[in-house]
Design a protein around this motif. Structure first.
Motif, PDB file in Angstrom:
ATOM      1  N   GLN A   2       0.831  -1.203   0.000  1.00 52.32           N
ATOM      2  CA  GLN A   2       0.000   0.000   0.000  1.00 52.32           C
ATOM      3  C   GLN A   2       0.871   1.261   0.000  1.00 52.32           C
ATOM      4  N   ASP A   4       3.866   1.512  -1.277  1.00 51.08           N
ATOM      5  CA  ASP A   4       4.426   1.633  -2.624  1.00 51.08           C
ATOM      6  C   ASP A   4       3.423   2.263  -3.581  1.00 51.08           C
ATOM      7  N   LEU A   5       2.171   1.841  -3.470  1.00 51.98           N
ATOM      8  CA  LEU A   5       1.144   2.371  -4.364  1.00 51.98           C
ATOM      9  C   LEU A   5       0.922   3.860  -4.137  1.00 51.98           C
ATOM     10  N   HIS A   6       0.965   4.294  -2.898  1.00 50.84           N
ATOM     11  CA  HIS A   6       0.838   5.729  -2.601  1.00 50.84           C
ATOM     12  C   HIS A   6       2.034   6.494  -3.160  1.00 50.84           C
ATOM     13  N   ILE A   8       3.782   5.679  -5.762  1.00 50.45           N
ATOM     14  CA  ILE A   8       3.610   5.745  -7.215  1.00 50.45           C
ATOM     15  C   ILE A   8       2.713   6.926  -7.574  1.00 50.45           C
ATOM     16  N   CYS A  12       5.293   9.168  -9.664  1.00 45.23           N
ATOM     17  CA  CYS A  12       5.473   8.548 -10.977  1.00 45.23           C
ATOM     18  C   CYS A  12       5.556   9.621 -12.064  1.00 45.23           C
TER      19      CYS A  12
END
Length: 143
Positions: A2, A4-6, A8, A12
């Motif tokens: 989670q 990592d997704l935040h 990104i 990104c």
């Protein structure tokens, strides 16, 4: 995961570039709407009109667009009578030219494009405008 997704979503480069591109595209598309062009068409026509690039391959390279995508878009412009394909010295080469209708359309579109440029420059301010423009140039050349 989670976390990592935040990360990104926050950092990104592809996401940020695509979001910025969509935002900028909306400004130019709205400005060009009175002449029935989108910014993607306008830039193709401007490149053709400049005379700097007149082959499909050269145009695709300059615009950093897939040749097949460009060809498809050029065929639509040809059907509208805005561009024409000419016979080149090499039977495989098909130089692209603006028709009289295309030249008139581009001439009418330029002031609208200039208004969109001015709008974005005012929103960003001179320093940010030049920094972003310079950064995009560097990014494009480095890829």
């Amino acid at each position: 995961m989670q976390e990592d997704l935040h990360a990104i979503g926050r950092s990104c480069m592809a996401l940020k570039a695509r979001m910025a591109a969509r935002t900028v595209t909306r400004v130019y598309d709205a400005a060009l709407k009175p002449v029935g062009l989108r910014i993607t068409q306008f830039t193709v026509l401007a490149c053709i009109g400049s005379g700097d690039v007149n082959s499909i391959s050269g145009l695709a390279d300059y615009l950093a667009i897939e040749r097949t995508t460009l060809t498809r878009n050029l065929q639509l412009l040809e059907k509208k009578g805005i561009i024409s394909f000419e016979q080149g010295e090499d039977s495989r080469a098909r130089p692209v030219k603006l028709t009289e209708k295309g030249e008139e359309l581009l001439q009418n579109a330029i002031p609208l494009w200039q208004d969109a440029q001015k709008t974005l420059q005012e929103k960003l301010g001179s320093d940010e405008w030049h920094m972003i423009s310079s950064g995009l140039n560097i990014l494009t050349k480095s890829a």
